[in-house]
Design an enzyme around this catalytic site. Structure first.
Site, PDB file in Angstrom:
ATOM      1  N   HIS A   5       0.697  -1.215  -0.051  1.00  0.00           N
ATOM      2  CA  HIS A   5      -0.033   0.031   0.310  1.00  0.00           C
ATOM      3  C   HIS A   5       0.834   1.185  -0.037  1.00  0.00           C
ATOM      4  O   HIS A   5       0.624   2.201  -0.692  1.00  0.00           O
ATOM      5  CB  HIS A   5      -1.087   0.112   1.043  1.00  0.00           C
ATOM      6  CG  HIS A   5      -2.177  -0.724   0.714  1.00  0.00           C
ATOM      7  ND1 HIS A   5      -2.324  -1.965   0.645  1.00  0.00           N
ATOM      8  CD2 HIS A   5      -3.402  -0.270   0.589  1.00  0.00           C
ATOM      9  CE1 HIS A   5      -3.493  -2.415   0.478  1.00  0.00           C
ATOM     10  NE2 HIS A   5      -4.295  -1.351   0.408  1.00  0.00           N
ATOM     11  N   LYS A  25     -10.054  -8.130   7.603  1.00  0.00           N
ATOM     12  CA  LYS A  25     -10.848  -8.212   9.007  1.00  0.00           C
ATOM     13  C   LYS A  25     -10.750  -7.050   9.654  1.00  0.00           C
ATOM     14  O   LYS A  25      -9.925  -6.297   9.655  1.00  0.00           O
ATOM     15  CB  LYS A  25     -10.046  -9.569   9.778  1.00  0.00           C
ATOM     16  CG  LYS A  25      -8.588  -9.154  10.072  1.00  0.00           C
ATOM     17  CD  LYS A  25      -8.030 -10.123  10.886  1.00  0.00           C
ATOM     18  CE  LYS A  25      -6.594 -10.295  11.503  1.00  0.00           C
ATOM     19  NZ  LYS A  25      -6.159  -9.425  12.675  1.00  0.00           N
TER      20      LYS A  25
END
Lengths: 281, 187
Positions: free
Chosen positions: B40, B105
């Protein structure tokens, strides 16, 4: 004086790294099965069932329980009549971690310079090593493979002594609530109370090593554990945060004396993939 | 997961995205890309420099996952989700660049939820800590970029019936909030 060779230590650590990542402890499996019985949410029940299935596959195929094979936290309890021979003890432990993670196809998750370059060390070293000298001539090695997700949601506070027991309960509940689904509940909640800012978190971490659900032998502390357990299991977070009754599998608290001005409290969260094992040499 | 599941394919179409409401269980088949923390950072750096991303992100789905190494003959090692909130600081930029789906999650920030709503994208959650089980839904894995990151490299994954739950939808609904409200007791 009993001699223990560093090569024996390396081999033991390497074996532990693999065993904990492939086989969930019997106590955790039992706790998950019990959780599946008491969980009210059908989705929560299903998730718990899948976690048990995950453990079955991991064991059968020697496939890590979780892709985060953890940071290797090693506790050495060294008998004062033990003489370590054949090299540097810490290097021997480090070599064990290197071998265990490499030979076991375990994920290497350590980066060298955490605030900038973050280059992976590629062998999951260095481990975190805690040593304690005890009477006797044995060496106990405990390996905890600690995942990053739950570790990140751990918290520490220096409460005012006047905040007392209720302050402790409120702080733990707040930490669990903030962690939500991020820390992979159902959790084992390690709580350290007392000591100093440095010792209180280690206390919380050591509490995670207890057999799941065994209460603290001290009745007053066991009572506190029970109260925190009930409180967090009423938060509604449930397995993986998908809603339900079972947010915690257990609360394990440990206590140390502290300064007249202080009430340190540490919460070290352990995800449901609680991976630790010990070996006595 | 117990209740009815809908079968969807990735890349996601806008018709499918409109049907995905928070709490719905899905089985995803098709192509998804793995990317976590380091990838990222690198993707955002590329956007900052005005460079082309190493894969066309438009309409794609990112899985926040860094697998354990595959043994000989295995497609992938253990392959469960990592905590999504660490990607919150990068996610709105990627959604603006065309990202439509994310799998991970845990809860997301309000900035991410707003971006999902504004740009019509969806966040799914799957079972954290079930990496051995979830690896069985991955049928193919090819490196796409940043291989030097090891476990954090971007992989193109072909998945079949990958189980997930719609967590944050384009309508601003949040599965975690719904779930917690339903089971919360007292204070």
């Amino acid at each position: 004086m009993r001699e223990i060779k560093t090569s024996v230590i390396t081999e033991a650590v390497a074996r532990l790294c693999q065993e904990v990542n492939f086989e969930l402890g019997e106590d955790v499996v039992t706790a998950l099965k019990k959780a599946e019985q008491v969980e009210e949410s059908s989705l929560g029940k299903e998730v718990l069932k899948q976690l048990l299935e995950n453990a079955r596959i991991a064991k059968k195929e020697s496939l890590p329980l979780c892709q985060d094979c953890g940071m290797a936290v090693v506790f050495l309890e060294i008998g004062q009549d033990v003489h370590i021979v054949g090299g540097n003890l810490y290097k021997a432990v480090e070599e064990g971690v290197r071998r265990g993670y490499t030979d076991g196809y375990l994920r290497k998750s350590m980066v060298n310079q955490p605030f900038s370059a973050r280059v992976n060390t590629k062998d999951n070293t260095p481990p975190v090593i805690h040593t304690e000298i005890l009477p006797g001539d044995r060496l106990k090695i405990t390996l905890l493979a600690k995942g990053g997700g739950a570790e990140n949601m751990s918290r520490l506070v220096m409460l005012k002594p006047g905040e007392g027991r209720q302050g402790v309960i409120d702080f733990v509940a707040m930490a669990v609530e903030e962690a939500g689904g991020k820390a992979c509940p159902p959790l084992i909640i390690g709580v350290g109370i007392g000591g100093t800012v440095d010792t209180v978190m280690l206390l919380a971490k050591k509490a995670l090593l207890r057999k799941v659900g065994d209460p603290n032998p001290e009745p007053e502390i066991a009572e506190l554990e029970k109260e925190i357990f009930n409180r967090v299991n009423n938060l509604g977070i449930g397995p993986l945060g998908f809603g339900g009754r079972v947010t915690a599998l257990a609360v394990h608290a440990k206590v140390l004396p502290s300064h007249i001005a202080s009430l340190p409290v540490a919460v070290n969260l352990q995800c449901h993939s609680a991976r630790h094992k010990e070996i006595l040499i | 997961m117990a209740e009815e599941k809908i079968v969807i394919s990735s890349p996601l179409t806008s018709e499918v995205i409109e049907k995905l409401k928070a709490g719905i269980q899905v089985l995803i088949s098709g192509t998804i890309y793995s990317a976590r923390d380091a990838a990222h950072r690198w993707l955002i750096q590329a956007l900052d420099k005005g460079e082309k991303l190493p894969f066309d992100i438009k309409g794609q789905t990112i899985y926040y996952m860094g697998p354990s190494p595959a043994r000989h003959g295995q497609i992938i090692g253990s392959a469960g989700p990592t905590t999504s909130s660490r990607m919150d600081m990068s996610t709105p930029r990627l959604i603006e660049a065309g990202l439509k789906g994310m799998i991970g999650k845990g809860e997301r920030s309000s900035a991410v939820k707003d971006a999902l709503k504004k740009h019509k994208a969806v966040y799914f959650v799957t079972i954290g800590g079930a990496g051995a089980l979830l690896s069985k839904s991955i049928k193919k894995s090819e490196p796409v970029a940043y291989e030097e990151l090891g476990a954090e490299a971007i992989l193109k994954l072909t998945v079949e019936n990958f189980p997930a739950i719609v967590c944050n939808d384009i309508y601003g609904e949040d599965f975690f909030e719904q779930a917690r409200t339903q089971y919360c007791r007292g204070g």
